[in-house]
Write a protein that holds these residues in place. Structure first.
Motif, PDB file in Angstrom:
ATOM      1  N   PHE A  60      84.898  38.221 -12.969  1.00  0.00           N
ATOM      2  CA  PHE A  60      83.927  38.061 -11.890  1.00  0.00           C
ATOM      3  C   PHE A  60      83.594  39.438 -11.323  1.00  0.00           C
ATOM      4  CE2 PHE A  60      86.512  34.148 -11.793  1.00  0.00           C
ATOM      5  CZ  PHE A  60      85.524  33.205 -12.016  1.00  0.00           C
ATOM      6  N   ASP A  61      82.304  39.737 -11.228  1.00  0.00           N
ATOM      7  CA  ASP A  61      81.850  41.004 -10.645  1.00  0.00           C
ATOM      8  C   ASP A  61      81.316  40.748  -9.245  1.00  0.00           C
ATOM      9  OD1 ASP A  61      82.351  42.781 -12.834  1.00  0.00           O
ATOM     10  OD2 ASP A  61      80.649  41.877 -13.873  1.00  0.00           O
ATOM     11  N   ASN A 107      91.036  24.903 -18.155  1.00  0.00           N
ATOM     12  CA  ASN A 107      89.753  25.587 -18.161  1.00  0.00           C
ATOM     13  C   ASN A 107      89.827  26.754 -17.177  1.00  0.00           C
ATOM     14  OD1 ASN A 107      89.922  23.360 -16.259  1.00  0.00           O
ATOM     15  ND2 ASN A 107      87.884  23.975 -15.585  1.00  0.00           N
ATOM     16  N   PRO A 108      88.958  27.756 -17.306  1.00  0.00           N
ATOM     17  CA  PRO A 108      89.038  28.938 -16.441  1.00  0.00           C
ATOM     18  C   PRO A 108      88.778  28.590 -14.974  1.00  0.00           C
ATOM     19  CG  PRO A 108      87.716  29.395 -18.388  1.00  0.00           C
ATOM     20  CD  PRO A 108      87.934  27.920 -18.352  1.00  0.00           C
ATOM     21  N   ALA A 162      90.599  36.948 -13.789  1.00  0.00           N
ATOM     22  CA  ALA A 162      91.429  35.840 -13.316  1.00  0.00           C
ATOM     23  C   ALA A 162      91.784  34.898 -14.461  1.00  0.00           C
ATOM     24  CB  ALA A 162      90.712  35.080 -12.202  1.00  0.00           C
ATOM     25  N   LYS A 163      92.976  34.298 -14.346  1.00  0.00           N
ATOM     26  CA  LYS A 163      93.424  33.267 -15.288  1.00  0.00           C
ATOM     27  C   LYS A 163      94.135  32.175 -14.503  1.00  0.00           C
ATOM     28  CE  LYS A 163      95.023  34.168 -19.378  1.00  0.00           C
ATOM     29  NZ  LYS A 163      95.815  34.660 -20.541  1.00  0.00           N
ATOM     30  N   ALA A 164      94.096  30.964 -15.033  1.00  0.00           N
ATOM     31  CA  ALA A 164      94.747  29.819 -14.400  1.00  0.00           C
ATOM     32  C   ALA A 164      96.031  29.487 -15.145  1.00  0.00           C
ATOM     33  CB  ALA A 164      93.804  28.625 -14.389  1.00  0.00           C
ATOM     34  N   TYR A 165      97.093  29.185 -14.373  1.00  0.00           N
ATOM     35  CA  TYR A 165      98.391  28.822 -14.957  1.00  0.00           C
ATOM     36  C   TYR A 165      98.958  27.601 -14.225  1.00  0.00           C
ATOM     37  CZ  TYR A 165      98.380  33.487 -17.093  1.00  0.00           C
ATOM     38  OH  TYR A 165      98.063  34.605 -17.813  1.00  0.00           O
ATOM     39  N   LYS A 166      99.672  26.761 -14.992  1.00  0.00           N
ATOM     40  CA  LYS A 166     100.377  25.622 -14.399  1.00  0.00           C
ATOM     41  C   LYS A 166     101.469  25.188 -15.358  1.00  0.00           C
ATOM     42  CE  LYS A 166      99.801  21.019 -12.418  1.00  0.00           C
ATOM     43  NZ  LYS A 166      98.913  19.863 -12.172  1.00  0.00           N
ATOM     44  N   ASN A 167     102.615  24.819 -14.798  1.00  0.00           N
ATOM     45  CA  ASN A 167     103.712  24.347 -15.628  1.00  0.00           C
ATOM     46  C   ASN A 167     103.283  23.132 -16.445  1.00  0.00           C
ATOM     47  OD1 ASN A 167     105.482  26.306 -14.699  1.00  0.00           O
ATOM     48  ND2 ASN A 167     106.272  25.023 -13.036  1.00  0.00           N
ATOM     49  N   HIS A 186      90.550  26.592  -8.696  1.00  0.00           N
ATOM     50  CA  HIS A 186      90.600  25.741  -9.882  1.00  0.00           C
ATOM     51  C   HIS A 186      90.530  24.283  -9.431  1.00  0.00           C
ATOM     52  CE1 HIS A 186      91.815  24.026 -13.737  1.00  0.00           C
ATOM     53  NE2 HIS A 186      91.522  25.211 -14.257  1.00  0.00           N
ATOM     54  N   PRO A 187      89.760  23.420 -10.134  1.00  0.00           N
ATOM     55  CA  PRO A 187      89.589  22.031  -9.676  1.00  0.00           C
ATOM     56  C   PRO A 187      90.841  21.165  -9.799  1.00  0.00           C
ATOM     57  CG  PRO A 187      88.483  22.370 -11.788  1.00  0.00           C
ATOM     58  CD  PRO A 187      88.923  23.708 -11.309  1.00  0.00           C
ATOM     59  N   ILE A 188      91.826  21.567 -10.602  1.00  0.00           N
ATOM     60  CA  ILE A 188      93.031  20.756 -10.782  1.00  0.00           C
ATOM     61  C   ILE A 188      94.092  21.190  -9.779  1.00  0.00           C
ATOM     62  CG2 ILE A 188      94.900  20.150 -12.385  1.00  0.00           C
ATOM     63  CD1 ILE A 188      92.924  20.456 -14.654  1.00  0.00           C
ATOM     64  N   LYS A 189      94.697  20.212  -9.136  1.00  0.00           N
ATOM     65  CA  LYS A 189      95.707  20.504  -8.133  1.00  0.00           C
ATOM     66  C   LYS A 189      96.920  21.192  -8.750  1.00  0.00           C
ATOM     67  CE  LYS A 189      94.638  16.747  -4.899  1.00  0.00           C
ATOM     68  NZ  LYS A 189      95.155  15.507  -4.265  1.00  0.00           N
ATOM     69  N   GLY A 190      97.544  22.049  -7.951  1.00  0.00           N
ATOM     70  CA  GLY A 190      98.785  22.677  -8.372  1.00  0.00           C
ATOM     71  C   GLY A 190      98.631  23.827  -9.340  1.00  0.00           C
TER      72      GLY A 190
END
Length: 724
Positions: free
Chosen positions: A558-559, A484-485, A543-548, A505-509
């Motif tokens: 976001f403004d 999720n964003p 912004a974007k979230a990335y994780k292996n 981001h709420p997820i670790k890593g």
């Protein structure tokens, strides 16, 4: 009746027949001016008079040929005068009704039935009046004519009631109490068994093929998606932009509020179901079981469908409905857990507005609250004492809060608490080792995204056999999911001088990558947000979230806005729109940003609006400040006539009576079909020391020719201004 007066009345009756016939033949070409609309709206006020007069006249006509009445001169004269008066008043009522029918909102078969039966009564009564003294007009004819007129009066009244109160008006007290047909949850369809019954009970009496109010039909999916005269009813995936939800959330006194005042209103549960259905793209074919088990729409729909007999029996009474309604706010919703159940579920939103008072204010419904959702609220240990007062609590969501094991011990006294979610908290193994044995009634505890490892979760599970410890998603890379964003964690996107950007981001890593040049962030070249990024001017961050092992998230924008100064006071120079008063001048500098959906009271309080005059105010600084620019944030929603300001003027000076024009600027105008958006425009000028500023923002004076409201004045909505 005096002979001369009767002759005049008979001539008036002939003229009325000709005039009404003319109106019926050329009705489609009629354009009713405002003063005639006022007369037309008197139709409901006087229609009862001719009904009573004609009913009485027809009763006397029915017995007219009885020997004891046939030779009675007073009876004959009284009856003739009564019939003439009743017919003339029927003519007035028909004319008013024809004027009224030309107004918006009166369409469909029911209107035609009402119109033609009403006009038919008038013509038929006129015929009876003219032929009743003919030689062939005998007792049988009189009785048949009287009976036919009475039947027509009843039918006309029925169609009129259907127009104003709905087609089910007579039987609604009985039919509205019927239970929704029970259906097994594994067979239930979201639209057919949940959404359609709501529409049928609250909406279709006025929006059906026979009564086309607003040219809108709500009886079938195709018509629902088509919308009506005011445009699309539903924007799949976007409740805020959906006219259906906008009209439902309007204040009751608003003319466009739906259902209309006086009709049975939608309950909070029904509004929530409609909102969630639209949010999930208004699917007409989805089964309830197609939704995830924890999905909000599935949970609420199951509660809506599940008969009260299948619910847990509670030993507490239902709360007062008016009290529950008064406790609902923009950031706190209270909903019944199921139909006919006294149990309530409370959800609290908006972390920046949270305060423990939001819990303490619920003292009158402590017994009825069995579910409390405080997800992502800044709940402290001290607040848990207030939570513990909800003596019948069954489910408690404390995900991503600031509670610790010490505070959670207060929950030990809740003897009915079964489900506790503590995901995203700072609890560790030792904390939970001491806490869980004290929560004797709890059956399920969720602890994912805490400091616990998989081994810790296993250890807790072995030590607490009667509980289910949920450790969360195992990230093994075999079944990639889409992230999720990221989320903005700054208390406000408005700052005075500098701001450290806090996007997490709420997820670790998870890596959060960003850009400030308008490009879409990628997983390799774009910089990482490391809580060291500082901004000192208006900035747009993508912004974007990335994780292996996961798919990257959707991009989110976001403004951030710089606003170095806030006036100490202000005065409006012209009134604001009646609907969008917000907090007057304070609205422009309160650091509260609005969102799209200005007709929803949950968001409308952040928008100040004008249409018929300029948005104009004066603000004062107790100590002079040096200004060089002003920015205006506004809404664009061209489909509903919300346009940018046509011109903004900035005046300033050291005294209220001696201000000069510092600058003026325009905002870009939208094009046809442009998507709704939130925009800002700024004007700069030579640095100027001021104690007073005057802002004049002019709404668009003529909407473009391509718009359905062309040449009318547009609505201007502003939520914030930025002084630098």
């Amino acid at each position: 009746m005096h002979l001369r007066l009767r002759v005049f009345a008979e001539q008036l009756l002939v003229a009325s027949n000709i005039f009404i016939l003319f109106l019926l033949l050329f009705e489609s070409k009629l354009v009713i001016p405002a003063w005639l609309q006022t007369i037309g709206r008197m139709h409901p006020l006087i229609l009862h008079f001719p009904i009573v007069i004609l009913l009485l006249a027809m009763l006397l006509e029915f017995f007219r040929f009885k020997p004891e009445y046939a030779e009675n001169a007073f009876y004959r004269n009284f009856l003739q005068g009564l019939l003439l008066i009743g017919t003339l008043f029927a003519a007035v009522t028909v004319i008013m009704g024809l004027f009224l029918s030309r107004e918006e909102g009166y369409e469909g078969a029911t209107l035609n039935y009402h119109k033609w039966t009403g006009a038919g009564i008038f013509f038929f009564a006129s015929i009876i009046y003219w032929v009743r003294n003919a030689g062939w007009y005998k007792s049988v004819t009189a009785k048949a004519g009287a009976l036919l007129t009475v039947v027509a009066l009843v039918l006309t009244g029925h169609f009129g009631a259907a127009l104003t109160h709905g087609s089910n008006f007579i039987w609604e007290p009985i039919s509205s109490k019927r239970e929704v047909a029970e259906v097994p949850l594994d067979q239930a369809m979201v639209y057919a068994h949940v959404i359609r019954p709501i529409l049928e009970q609250k909406c279709t009496s006025c929006h059906n093929p026979d009564k086309l109010k607003g040219e809108l039909i709500l009886t079938d999916p195709k018509s629902i998606m088509k919308g009506g005269k005011s445009g699309k009813l539903i924007v799949p995936g976007n409740p805020q932009m959906s006219l259906l939800l906008q009209r439902v959330h309007l204040p009751m006194e608003e003319k466009k509020h739906m259902p209309p005042s006086g009709k049975t209103q939608l309950t909070l549960q029904e509004i929530s179901l409609l909102t969630l259905w639209v949010k999930q793209k208004a699917d007409f074919n989805k089964k309830l079981t197609d939704l995830p088990v924890s999905d909000s729409l599935r949970v609420m729909a199951a509660a809506f469908l599940q008969p009260h007999s299948q619910q847990e029996a509670y030993d507490f009474p239902a709360a007062d409905e008016d009290k529950v309604k008064s406790l609902n706010t923009d950031y706190r919703t209270i909903l019944p857990l199921a139909r006919e159940s006294p149990a309530l579920a409370v959800n609290i939103y908006n972390a920046s507005a949270y305060h423990v008072k939001q819990l303490d204010e619920l003292a009158d419904i402590h017994k009825q609250v069995i579910s409390l959702n405080l997800n992502k609220m800044p709940v402290k240990d001290a607040d848990v004492k207030s939570i513990a007062k909800f003596e019948n609590l069954r489910k408690l969501d404390l995900n991503f809060t600031d509670v610790s094991a010490a505070g959670l011990k207060e929950l030990a006294g809740l003897k009915y608490l079964q489900n506790l979610t503590l995901s995203g908290t700072k609890l560790n193994l030792n904390d939970l080792k001491g806490l869980l044995p004290q929560l004797k009634s709890v059956k399920t505890v969720a602890v994912w995204d805490t400091k616990l490892s998989a081994a810790d979760v296993l250890q807790l599970q072995q030590a607490n056999k009667g509980m289910t410890i949920i450790g969360g998603f195992k990230d093994d890379g075999k079944n990639p999911l889409k992230l999720n964003p990221p989320q903005m964690r700054n208390a406000s996107p408005i700052f005075a001088q500098t701001l450290v950007v806090d996007i997490q981001h709420p997820i670790k890593g998870v890596d959060v990558r960003f850009s400030m040049d308008g490009s879409e962030p990628d997983s390799i070249r774009s910089p990482l947000l490391d809580h060291k990024t500082v901004i000192n001017s208006n900035t747009t961050i993508r912004a974007k979230a990335y994780k292996n092992g996961w798919y990257g998230s959707d991009m989110i924008v976001f403004d951030y806005y710089k606003s170095a100064y806030q006036p100490d006071s202000g005065t409006l120079l012209a009134p604001l729109n009646r609907v969008h008063q917000a907090e007057g001048v304070k609205t422009f500098f309160d650091h509260k940003l609005g969102v799209i959906g200005a007709n929803n009271p949950a968001w409308a309080n952040n928008w100040a609006g004008v249409r018929d005059n300029d948005m104009a105010f004066v603000s004062e600084f107790k100590k002079p400040v040096t200004l060089s620019s002003l920015g205006v944030r506004y809404m664009v929603e061209e489909d509903t006539g919300i346009f940018p300001p046509e011109l903004v003027e900035i005046w300033g000076g050291t005294t209220r009576d001696n201000m000069k024009l510092l600058t003026k600027f325009k905002a870009p105008m939208p094009v046809k079909g442009e998507r709704p958006s939130l925009q800002s425009v700024a004007g700069s000028f030579k640095p100027q020391q001021v104690s007073y500023i005057k802002i004049i923002a002019k709404p668009l004076s003529k909407i473009p020719v391509w718009h359905r409201n062309k040449d009318k004045r547009a609505l201007l909505l502003v939520d914030e201004m930025f002084l630098n």
